[in-house]
Design a protein around this motif. Structure first.
Motif, mmCIF file in Angstrom:
data_model
loop_
_atom_site.group_PDB
_atom_site.id
_atom_site.type_symbol
_atom_site.label_atom_id
_atom_site.label_comp_id
_atom_site.label_asym_id
_atom_site.label_seq_id
_atom_site.Cartn_x
_atom_site.Cartn_y
_atom_site.Cartn_z
ATOM 1 N N LYS A 66 36.999 36.452 37.317
ATOM 2 C CA LYS A 66 37.667 36.144 38.587
ATOM 3 C C LYS A 66 36.705 35.496 39.567
ATOM 4 C CE LYS A 66 41.224 39.658 38.246
ATOM 5 N NZ LYS A 66 41.740 40.935 38.746
ATOM 6 N N ALA A 67 35.455 35.969 39.609
ATOM 7 C CA ALA A 67 34.459 35.372 40.496
ATOM 8 C C ALA A 67 34.188 33.932 40.082
ATOM 9 C CB ALA A 67 33.174 36.185 40.475
ATOM 10 N N GLU A 120 36.248 31.941 38.570
ATOM 11 C CA GLU A 120 37.421 31.151 38.951
ATOM 12 C C GLU A 120 37.384 30.824 40.444
ATOM 13 O OE1 GLU A 120 40.001 29.836 37.073
ATOM 14 O OE2 GLU A 120 38.723 30.389 35.395
ATOM 15 N N SER A 121 36.953 31.774 41.251
ATOM 16 C CA SER A 121 36.870 31.547 42.704
ATOM 17 C C SER A 121 35.854 30.462 43.023
ATOM 18 C CB SER A 121 36.478 32.836 43.431
ATOM 19 O OG SER A 121 37.494 33.791 43.292
ATOM 20 N N VAL A 122 34.720 30.484 42.348
ATOM 21 C CA VAL A 122 33.698 29.464 42.556
ATOM 22 C C VAL A 122 34.237 28.106 42.121
ATOM 23 C CG1 VAL A 122 31.421 28.661 41.789
ATOM 24 C CG2 VAL A 122 31.769 31.061 42.396
ATOM 25 N N ALA A 136 36.049 41.029 36.358
ATOM 26 C CA ALA A 136 35.561 40.707 37.703
ATOM 27 C C ALA A 136 34.707 39.443 37.676
ATOM 28 C CB ALA A 136 34.769 41.878 38.267
ATOM 29 N N ALA A 137 33.865 39.306 36.659
ATOM 30 C CA ALA A 137 33.029 38.113 36.528
ATOM 31 C C ALA A 137 33.894 36.879 36.308
ATOM 32 C CB ALA A 137 32.040 38.286 35.387
#
Length: 68
Positions: free
Chosen positions: A57-58, A60-62, A54-55
């Motif tokens: 993916k977060a 990557e989103s940022v 999850a970290a």
């Protein structure tokens, strides 16, 4: 989480369940407790891997947001 990690964690949980069941059948409280501990350990590993994913993916989103 890789498929290999997922399989390992599920195998550890299953082994823990089997150990717990064997402890119940033989009235061996220590074996039963070890089985429950093995299951908890596998669940904790899986939760840690899920949090790591999850970290990632977060992050990557940022990164994607700044690349726009």
């Amino acid at each position: 989480m890789s498929a290999g990690d997922d399989i390992k964690n599920n195998a550890e949980k299953l082994a823990g369940k089997a150990k717990e069941g064997a402890g119940k059948l033989t009235d061996n409280e220590r074996l039963e407790a070890e089985g429950r501990a093995d299951q908890t350990k596998a669940s904790a590993k899986q939760a840690g891997e899920n949090a790591k994913d999850a970290a990632h993916k977060a992050g990557e989103s940022v990164k994607d947001a700044f690349d726009r």
